[in-house]
Motif scaffolding. Sequence first.
Motif, PDB file in Angstrom:
ATOM      1  N   LYS A  85     -76.379 -11.556 107.787  1.00 46.20           N
ATOM      2  CA  LYS A  85     -75.160 -12.191 108.285  1.00 46.20           C
ATOM      3  C   LYS A  85     -74.000 -11.876 107.347  1.00 46.20           C
ATOM      4  O   LYS A  85     -73.808 -12.527 106.316  1.00 46.20           O
ATOM      5  CB  LYS A  85     -75.369 -13.697 108.402  1.00 46.20           C
ATOM      6  N   ILE A 118     -70.600 -12.032 107.679  1.00 50.56           N
ATOM      7  CA  ILE A 118     -69.481 -12.971 107.576  1.00 50.56           C
ATOM      8  C   ILE A 118     -69.850 -14.147 106.682  1.00 50.56           C
ATOM      9  O   ILE A 118     -69.092 -14.553 105.790  1.00 50.56           O
ATOM     10  CB  ILE A 118     -69.050 -13.459 108.977  1.00 50.56           C
ATOM     11  N   GLU A 119     -71.039 -14.696 106.904  1.00 48.62           N
ATOM     12  CA  GLU A 119     -71.471 -15.846 106.127  1.00 48.62           C
ATOM     13  C   GLU A 119     -71.680 -15.475 104.653  1.00 48.62           C
ATOM     14  O   GLU A 119     -71.328 -16.247 103.751  1.00 48.62           O
ATOM     15  CB  GLU A 119     -72.761 -16.415 106.713  1.00 48.62           C
ATOM     16  N   VAL A 166     -66.541  -6.112 105.746  1.00 51.00           N
ATOM     17  CA  VAL A 166     -65.991  -7.315 106.401  1.00 51.00           C
ATOM     18  C   VAL A 166     -64.481  -7.382 106.199  1.00 51.00           C
ATOM     19  O   VAL A 166     -63.716  -7.640 107.144  1.00 51.00           O
ATOM     20  CB  VAL A 166     -66.663  -8.588 105.861  1.00 51.00           C
ATOM     21  N   ASN A 172     -61.378  -6.874 109.181  1.00 49.56           N
ATOM     22  CA  ASN A 172     -60.408  -7.939 109.445  1.00 49.56           C
ATOM     23  C   ASN A 172     -59.054  -7.689 108.786  1.00 49.56           C
ATOM     24  O   ASN A 172     -58.224  -8.593 108.692  1.00 49.56           O
ATOM     25  CB  ASN A 172     -60.992  -9.278 108.997  1.00 49.56           C
ATOM     26  N   SER A 177     -65.967 -10.199 114.023  1.00 49.45           N
ATOM     27  CA  SER A 177     -67.195 -10.682 113.403  1.00 49.45           C
ATOM     28  C   SER A 177     -68.093  -9.482 113.088  1.00 49.45           C
ATOM     29  O   SER A 177     -67.894  -8.386 113.620  1.00 49.45           O
ATOM     30  CB  SER A 177     -67.928 -11.660 114.328  1.00 49.45           C
ATOM     31  N   GLU A 206     -66.632 -19.482 121.044  1.00 51.19           N
ATOM     32  CA  GLU A 206     -65.600 -18.551 120.586  1.00 51.19           C
ATOM     33  C   GLU A 206     -65.227 -17.624 121.726  1.00 51.19           C
ATOM     34  O   GLU A 206     -66.021 -17.415 122.646  1.00 51.19           O
ATOM     35  CB  GLU A 206     -66.104 -17.748 119.380  1.00 51.19           C
ATOM     36  N   ARG A 208     -64.836 -14.165 122.855  1.00 50.42           N
ATOM     37  CA  ARG A 208     -65.194 -12.787 122.568  1.00 50.42           C
ATOM     38  C   ARG A 208     -64.557 -11.869 123.597  1.00 50.42           C
ATOM     39  O   ARG A 208     -64.807 -11.993 124.797  1.00 50.42           O
ATOM     40  CB  ARG A 208     -66.710 -12.622 122.590  1.00 50.42           C
ATOM     41  N   GLY A 223     -71.031  -6.743 116.263  1.00 44.99           N
ATOM     42  CA  GLY A 223     -70.334  -8.023 116.361  1.00 44.99           C
ATOM     43  C   GLY A 223     -69.368  -8.002 117.526  1.00 44.99           C
ATOM     44  O   GLY A 223     -69.587  -7.293 118.527  1.00 44.99           O
ATOM     45  N   ARG A 273     -62.738 -10.640 118.539  1.00 46.65           N
ATOM     46  CA  ARG A 273     -62.545 -11.993 119.036  1.00 46.65           C
ATOM     47  C   ARG A 273     -61.082 -12.401 119.102  1.00 46.65           C
ATOM     48  O   ARG A 273     -60.279 -12.038 118.243  1.00 46.65           O
ATOM     49  CB  ARG A 273     -63.314 -12.978 118.158  1.00 46.65           C
TER      50      ARG A 273
END
Length: 233
Positions: free
Chosen positions: A93, A95-96, A112, A116, A137, A159, A161, A228, A231
Amino acid sequence: MINNDLRIESYRARLDATGRVQIPEFLQDASAQRLRDCLQHEVPWEPAQRSDRPPLLPAEARALSPAQQDRARLMEALRRATTGFEFHFDRFKMIEARRDGLHPELLLHVVVDFLNSPDFIAFTHTLTGDTGIRMVSAMAVRYRPGHFLRLHDDKSHEEERAFAYVINLARNWEADWGGLLQFVDSRQNVVETFTPHWNSLSLFRVPQGHQVSQVAPWAGDHRYSITGWFRRT
């Protein structure tokens, strides 16, 4: 990171017309190679199954070797897949991990941030024509023999998408190895298939019925990717 020679006009036209497109040679070659090395050698993978059914093992399986436990998890996922939506693959994961400062040495944190960045968000607007996209994501994914993703459409109530994407980083993938991204219509016809070719971007509008076919035992590589959604929220 993106291939400087990429010309997206024809790909945007196909995306507009069909709701899906695959773009070859998406990343600069050196970037693709480095990402592949990271996924193959550096990522601490964990098993992933349907989110409301965690990949727990029966009590009697917990004394097995890691390889035997891995097999038991797969067999449990296959059993559950007979009754509805299910998936089984390895994931990290991104993003986390970036948010929580986990494994700070991984290149994936840089990925990441890049996905973004204002420049990449602007690129998503140009490629898709959707100027409402606000974030991307990301999750690293590895499909090994037996892994699969049953039919679903990616729609979420949590969310918004706009598009799903897959940056494919498997080498020399052959169609009969499985792991194919297949688009399915309301009559259960496979209307188009994307083979996970090296350094290609698979992109499609959400919601849209799709599945990843089970990876065959004779597959000559693992199906590595970063995947991902683009979004709006």
